[in-house]
Design an enzyme around this catalytic site. Structure first.
Site, PDB file in Angstrom:
ATOM      1  N   ASP A   1      47.234  36.393  30.687  1.00 42.95           N
ATOM      2  CA  ASP A   1      46.640  35.115  30.315  1.00 42.95           C
ATOM      3  C   ASP A   1      45.509  34.708  31.246  1.00 42.95           C
ATOM      4  O   ASP A   1      44.609  33.971  30.847  1.00 42.95           O
ATOM      5  CB  ASP A   1      47.722  34.028  30.306  1.00 42.95           C
ATOM      6  CG  ASP A   1      48.816  34.327  29.294  1.00 42.95           C
ATOM      7  OD1 ASP A   1      48.479  34.617  28.133  1.00 42.95           O
ATOM      8  OD2 ASP A   1      50.006  34.289  29.669  1.00 42.95           O
TER       9      ASP A   1
ATOM     10  N   SER B   1      44.424  41.904  28.799  1.00 39.80           N
ATOM     11  CA  SER B   1      44.981  41.689  30.130  1.00 39.80           C
ATOM     12  C   SER B   1      46.079  40.657  29.968  1.00 39.80           C
ATOM     13  O   SER B   1      46.651  40.518  28.884  1.00 39.80           O
ATOM     14  CB  SER B   1      43.892  41.205  31.099  1.00 39.80           C
ATOM     15  OG  SER B   1      44.400  41.119  32.414  1.00 39.80           O
TER      16      SER B   1
ATOM     17  N   ARG C   1      36.887  42.715  39.428  1.00 32.72           N
ATOM     18  CA  ARG C   1      37.302  41.771  40.462  1.00 32.72           C
ATOM     19  C   ARG C   1      37.649  40.446  39.797  1.00 32.72           C
ATOM     20  O   ARG C   1      37.380  40.237  38.619  1.00 32.72           O
ATOM     21  CB  ARG C   1      36.174  41.557  41.483  1.00 32.72           C
ATOM     22  CG  ARG C   1      34.907  41.028  40.839  1.00 32.72           C
ATOM     23  CD  ARG C   1      33.723  40.967  41.780  1.00 32.72           C
ATOM     24  NE  ARG C   1      32.533  40.477  41.090  1.00 32.72           N
ATOM     25  CZ  ARG C   1      31.747  41.215  40.338  1.00 32.72           C
ATOM     26  NH1 ARG C   1      32.007  42.505  40.177  1.00 32.72           N
ATOM     27  NH2 ARG C   1      30.687  40.681  39.758  1.00 32.72           N
TER      28      ARG C   1
ATOM     29  N   GLY D   1      48.496  30.716  34.441  1.00 37.14           N
ATOM     30  CA  GLY D   1      48.925  31.789  35.329  1.00 37.14           C
ATOM     31  C   GLY D   1      48.061  31.968  36.553  1.00 37.14           C
ATOM     32  O   GLY D   1      48.391  32.777  37.429  1.00 37.14           O
TER      33      GLY D   1
END
Length: 382
Positions: free
Chosen positions: A81, A79, A56, A341
């Site tokens: 940024d 993953s 999550r 981001g």
């Protein structure tokens, strides 16, 4: 488990790494890519790892807040940024934040926004690549174990929030594209191209006051009321309720298409936003585009940015300044900020860069030269 020592600028051999991976990032194939592309290299390079899948938003932040960091020689983040943003802010929330933030970090691109990995790839001297090629390059850098210090941006908002950025803060066009292209994240980084064309079709103007402290500016005296909170002291900043110090530069224009504060060279793996190169220690890039630029001119800028050629267009609306601190005060709450981001409420914000504040796996062991390069090597575990 006994902690191991970390020689100057290098991860040890053998090496223990905690890998945090977002299985939903980007096209949703990060786990398969880790198993097929990353894991074989790690095994050959004597890098043992524990893999944790995040479940999550802010899960990675919670994990690093509670983790016994002495068990690991480095933390790897696979993953986009945003997950690295979570990890760094989690480290800075710990009671032992001063030592926790020196735990070496590694960016393995597995999301739709991989600007930090693309920047590290550039510093290593590799050609600009994307997708699996970029992942393999960053994996090879981890296997080579070299570390380099990186700048950290400390941010304060009008609502009292303090957070840290490892990459960028954007307002206006770039932040809008981040927000509005989220629905296309399964397309990978092409989502930003799609979002750019949609936003160009309905270009917005944002009003606000922008001020900054240019590199090399010498204050006659330190601000009387600097911000003091948990974490590094922001000596260049005064409370947001006060005017900026007199030695700062205040931008006369107040209508903008975008404002971008950038610590590294890339805005995505295909956007070479800062071709002037790696920032010196304690320095960041400030870009802004003033209102009045045409859609066609803005499109030309972003197309040229793919190869780092946008500054050669000499667009009169595009301004670049190397700075050590900034303040941005939007005139309304319209729009959003994007920090690494991740979306943030639109409100007054200011920040300053801290030189060489964290360690990352990188192709060069050389620290960025320049201002107040204070960080030593990662501490050896007792």
């Amino acid at each position: 488990m006994e902690p191991v020592e970390c020689p100057r600028g290098l991860l040890p051999r053998p090496c223990r790494v905690l890998v945090l991976l977002n299985p939903q990032g980007g096209k949703g194939k990060a786990l398969q890519l880790f198993q097929s592309r990353v894991q074989p290299f790690l095994e050959e390079a004597e890098i043992t790892f524990k893999l944790i899948l995040t479940e999550r938003k802010n899960h990675a932040r919670e994990l690093v807040c509670a983790e016994e960091l002495g068990h690991w020689d480095a933390l790897a983040v696979m993953s986009g940024d945003g997950l690295m943003h979570e990890v760094v802010n989690g480290l800075m929330e710990r009671p032992d934040w001063e030592t926790a933030i020196q735990k070496p970090l590694c960016s393995l691109p597995g999301g739709s926004g991989n600007a930090l990995a693309a920047s590290v790839n550039h510093y290593a001297g590799y050609e600009q690549v994307t997708n699996e090629d970029l992942l393999i390059n960053c994996t090879l850098l981890l296997c080579r174990r070299r570390l380099s210090p990186m700048n950290l941006l400390s941010l304060h908002t009008a609502s009292g929030l303090r957070l840290y950025s490892v990459l960028s803060l954007s307002w206006g066009f770039v932040a809008d594209v981040d927000l509005e292209s989220e629905k296309y994240r399964r397309l990978g980084e092409i989502r930003f191209t799609v979002g750019t064309f949609f936003r160009l079709a309905s270009l917005r103007i944002y009003q606000g006051q922008l001020a900054y402290l240019p590199v090399g500016t010498v204050a006659s005296k330190r601000p009387a009321s600097t911000l003091v909170q948990k974490g590094p002291v922001d000596t260049h900043l005064v409370p947001l309720e006060e005017p900026v110090p007199s030695h700062w530069t205040v931008v006369p224009e107040q209508d903008f298409v975008l404002v971008l504060v950038l610590l590294h060279t890339h805005l995505s793996s295909e956007l070479f936003a800062a071709p002037m190169g790696r920032c010196e220690a304690g320095v960041m890039h400030l870009f802004y585009v003033r209102a009045g630029v045409s859609r066609a001119a803005l499109l030309r800028l972003f197309l040229a940015m793919q190869k780092g050629k946008h500054m050669e267009l000499d667009c009169p609306y595009l301004v670049h300044v190397p700075v050590v601190a900034f303040r941005l005060e939007p005139r309304s709450q319209r729009g959003v900020f994007s920090v690494d981001g991740e979306l943030m409420v639109c409100e007054a914000v200011q920040g300053q860069v801290h030189p060489n504040y964290l360690w990352m796996v990188c192709g060069s062991r050389d620290a960025p030269s320049g201002r107040d390069s204070r960080r030593g090597p990662p501490p050896e575990e007792p």
